[in-house]
Enzyme design. Structure first.
Site, PDB file in Angstrom:
ATOM      1  N   ARG A  86      65.083  44.221  39.476  1.00  0.00           N
ATOM      2  CA  ARG A  86      65.499  43.036  39.247  1.00  0.00           C
ATOM      3  C   ARG A  86      64.933  41.981  39.390  1.00  0.00           C
ATOM      4  O   ARG A  86      63.981  41.403  40.308  1.00  0.00           O
ATOM      5  CB  ARG A  86      66.402  43.802  40.771  1.00  0.00           C
ATOM      6  CG  ARG A  86      67.414  44.664  40.441  1.00  0.00           C
ATOM      7  CD  ARG A  86      67.659  45.707  42.298  1.00  0.00           C
ATOM      8  NE  ARG A  86      68.541  46.212  42.142  1.00  0.00           N
ATOM      9  CZ  ARG A  86      68.951  47.532  41.500  1.00  0.00           C
ATOM     10  NH1 ARG A  86      69.578  46.995  40.395  1.00  0.00           N
ATOM     11  NH2 ARG A  86      69.366  48.689  41.863  1.00  0.00           N
ATOM     12  N   ASP A  87      65.808  41.332  38.969  1.00  0.00           N
ATOM     13  CA  ASP A  87      66.287  39.691  38.683  1.00  0.00           C
ATOM     14  C   ASP A  87      65.671  39.240  39.913  1.00  0.00           C
ATOM     15  O   ASP A  87      66.527  39.350  40.557  1.00  0.00           O
ATOM     16  CB  ASP A  87      66.604  39.121  37.073  1.00  0.00           C
ATOM     17  CG  ASP A  87      66.589  37.888  36.889  1.00  0.00           C
ATOM     18  OD1 ASP A  87      65.628  37.921  36.027  1.00  0.00           O
ATOM     19  OD2 ASP A  87      66.519  37.091  38.002  1.00  0.00           O
ATOM     20  N   ILE A  88      64.654  38.406  40.133  1.00  0.00           N
ATOM     21  CA  ILE A  88      64.764  37.632  41.450  1.00  0.00           C
ATOM     22  C   ILE A  88      66.005  37.204  41.670  1.00  0.00           C
ATOM     23  O   ILE A  88      66.241  36.222  42.988  1.00  0.00           O
ATOM     24  CB  ILE A  88      63.467  36.667  41.816  1.00  0.00           C
ATOM     25  CG1 ILE A  88      62.930  36.433  43.379  1.00  0.00           C
ATOM     26  CG2 ILE A  88      63.634  35.583  41.397  1.00  0.00           C
ATOM     27  CD1 ILE A  88      62.490  36.465  43.582  1.00  0.00           C
ATOM     28  N   ASN A 127      65.321  36.057  25.486  1.00  0.00           N
ATOM     29  CA  ASN A 127      65.440  33.947  25.821  1.00  0.00           C
ATOM     30  C   ASN A 127      63.722  34.070  24.841  1.00  0.00           C
ATOM     31  O   ASN A 127      62.865  34.911  25.277  1.00  0.00           O
ATOM     32  CB  ASN A 127      65.050  33.600  26.802  1.00  0.00           C
ATOM     33  CG  ASN A 127      66.298  33.713  27.293  1.00  0.00           C
ATOM     34  OD1 ASN A 127      67.826  33.668  26.994  1.00  0.00           O
ATOM     35  ND2 ASN A 127      66.629  34.540  28.758  1.00  0.00           N
ATOM     36  N   VAL A 183      58.681  32.668  31.784  1.00  0.00           N
ATOM     37  CA  VAL A 183      57.555  33.717  32.035  1.00  0.00           C
ATOM     38  C   VAL A 183      57.952  34.288  30.363  1.00  0.00           C
ATOM     39  O   VAL A 183      57.999  34.939  29.438  1.00  0.00           O
ATOM     40  CB  VAL A 183      58.599  34.619  32.473  1.00  0.00           C
ATOM     41  CG1 VAL A 183      56.541  35.210  33.218  1.00  0.00           C
ATOM     42  CG2 VAL A 183      58.659  34.110  34.292  1.00  0.00           C
ATOM     43  N   HIS A 190      60.496  39.695  27.314  1.00  0.00           N
ATOM     44  CA  HIS A 190      61.052  40.705  28.945  1.00  0.00           C
ATOM     45  C   HIS A 190      62.685  40.970  28.025  1.00  0.00           C
ATOM     46  O   HIS A 190      63.124  39.807  27.527  1.00  0.00           O
ATOM     47  CB  HIS A 190      60.893  40.507  30.072  1.00  0.00           C
ATOM     48  CG  HIS A 190      61.196  38.905  30.134  1.00  0.00           C
ATOM     49  ND1 HIS A 190      60.406  38.073  29.831  1.00  0.00           N
ATOM     50  CD2 HIS A 190      62.794  38.198  30.771  1.00  0.00           C
ATOM     51  CE1 HIS A 190      60.727  36.792  30.573  1.00  0.00           C
ATOM     52  NE2 HIS A 190      61.908  36.753  30.639  1.00  0.00           N
ATOM     53  N   HIS A 243      66.591  41.038  29.561  1.00  0.00           N
ATOM     54  CA  HIS A 243      67.775  40.690  30.011  1.00  0.00           C
ATOM     55  C   HIS A 243      68.622  41.489  30.329  1.00  0.00           C
ATOM     56  O   HIS A 243      68.996  42.114  29.333  1.00  0.00           O
ATOM     57  CB  HIS A 243      68.066  39.693  30.135  1.00  0.00           C
ATOM     58  CG  HIS A 243      67.100  38.633  31.111  1.00  0.00           C
ATOM     59  ND1 HIS A 243      66.759  38.146  32.237  1.00  0.00           N
ATOM     60  CD2 HIS A 243      66.514  37.388  29.913  1.00  0.00           C
ATOM     61  CE1 HIS A 243      65.833  37.284  32.146  1.00  0.00           C
ATOM     62  NE2 HIS A 243      65.598  36.585  30.940  1.00  0.00           N
TER      63      HIS A 243
HETATM   64  P1  5GP Z   1      63.071  33.730  31.549  1.00  0.00           P
HETATM   65  O1  5GP Z   1      63.886  33.071  31.706  1.00  0.00           O
HETATM   66  O2  5GP Z   1      61.829  33.737  30.988  1.00  0.00           O
HETATM   67  O3  5GP Z   1      63.885  34.798  30.179  1.00  0.00           O
HETATM   68  O4  5GP Z   1      62.989  34.745  32.445  1.00  0.00           O
HETATM   69  C1  5GP Z   1      62.291  35.021  32.955  1.00  0.00           C
HETATM   70  C2  5GP Z   1      63.467  35.470  34.810  1.00  0.00           C
HETATM   71  O5  5GP Z   1      62.082  35.769  35.757  1.00  0.00           O
HETATM   72  C3  5GP Z   1      64.164  34.974  34.997  1.00  0.00           C
HETATM   73  O6  5GP Z   1      65.499  35.126  35.241  1.00  0.00           O
HETATM   74  C4  5GP Z   1      63.607  34.439  37.035  1.00  0.00           C
HETATM   75  O7  5GP Z   1      64.249  35.155  37.745  1.00  0.00           O
HETATM   76  C5  5GP Z   1      63.108  35.715  36.926  1.00  0.00           C
HETATM   77  N1  5GP Z   1      62.125  35.947  38.038  1.00  0.00           N
HETATM   78  C6  5GP Z   1      61.020  34.843  37.870  1.00  0.00           C
HETATM   79  N2  5GP Z   1      60.140  35.110  39.019  1.00  0.00           N
HETATM   80  C7  5GP Z   1      60.177  35.910  39.136  1.00  0.00           C
HETATM   81  C8  5GP Z   1      59.284  37.261  40.766  1.00  0.00           C
HETATM   82  O8  5GP Z   1      58.658  36.701  41.280  1.00  0.00           O
HETATM   83  N3  5GP Z   1      60.177  37.611  40.844  1.00  0.00           N
HETATM   84  C9  5GP Z   1      61.342  39.301  39.825  1.00  0.00           C
HETATM   85  N4  5GP Z   1      61.963  39.605  40.189  1.00  0.00           N
HETATM   86  N5  5GP Z   1      61.943  38.277  39.169  1.00  0.00           N
HETATM   87  C10 5GP Z   1      61.755  37.095  38.112  1.00  0.00           C
END
Ligand code: 5GP
Length: 115
Positions: free
Chosen positions: A28-30, A86, A95, A99, A101
């Site tokens: 799950r996303d944080i 993304n 990140v 990945h 979503h």
């Molecule tokens: P991006 O912005 O790279 O597409 O998505 C990265 C996602 O990772 C974001 O939606 C963010 O909320 C999530 N995220 C960042 N750090 C953590 C973490 O430590 N744990 C979890 N579960 N999600 C994270």
């Protein structure tokens, strides 16, 4: 490569893991952007979609398949959902391990540039 997602894969930091196999982890996303917001991450190191080699294309297919299977198992596949990847700054990637979503659980808004 070491990103926060690699640390989750190695159990160095906690996460609410909903699925794992030899190739993929899902948690799950944080900071959820919908009632259901799960991240599907390959265990193969690929920083961005731009870095995916042709022979690695199945890595992304596995993420999408796992997301659809999860949606069916959880009972929201028929209502629908969105998958998003993304890439880099304009895509909002934060990140740098690819990945996918999975967003679901409510009518989602449109997406693209604000306004
Ligand atoms: P991006 O912005 O790279 O597409 O998505 C990265 C996602 O990772 C974001 O939606 C963010 O909320 C999530 N995220 C960042 N750090 C953590 C973490 O430590 N744990 C979890 N579960 N999600 C994270």
């Amino acid at each position: 490569m070491t990103t926060i997602f690699h640390k989750i894969i190695r159990r160095e930091i906690p996460a609410d893991i909903v699925y794992e196999d030899d190739d993929i982890i899902a948690f799950r996303d944080i900071a959820p952007q919908a009632p259901v917001h799960v991240l599907f991450v390959p265990k193969t190191d690929v920083a961005t979609l731009n870095d995916l080699r042709e022979e690695q294309a199945a890595v992304v297919g596995r993420l999408a398949f796992a997301a659809a299977r999860y949606a069916k198992e959880q009972g929201f596949a028929e209502d629908g959902y969105r998958i998003v990847m993304n890439c880099n700054e304009h895509g909002g990637q934060t990140v740098f391990q690819i990945h996918l979503h999975l967003l679901a659980g409510a009518q989602l808004g449109r997406f693209g540039t604000p306004g």
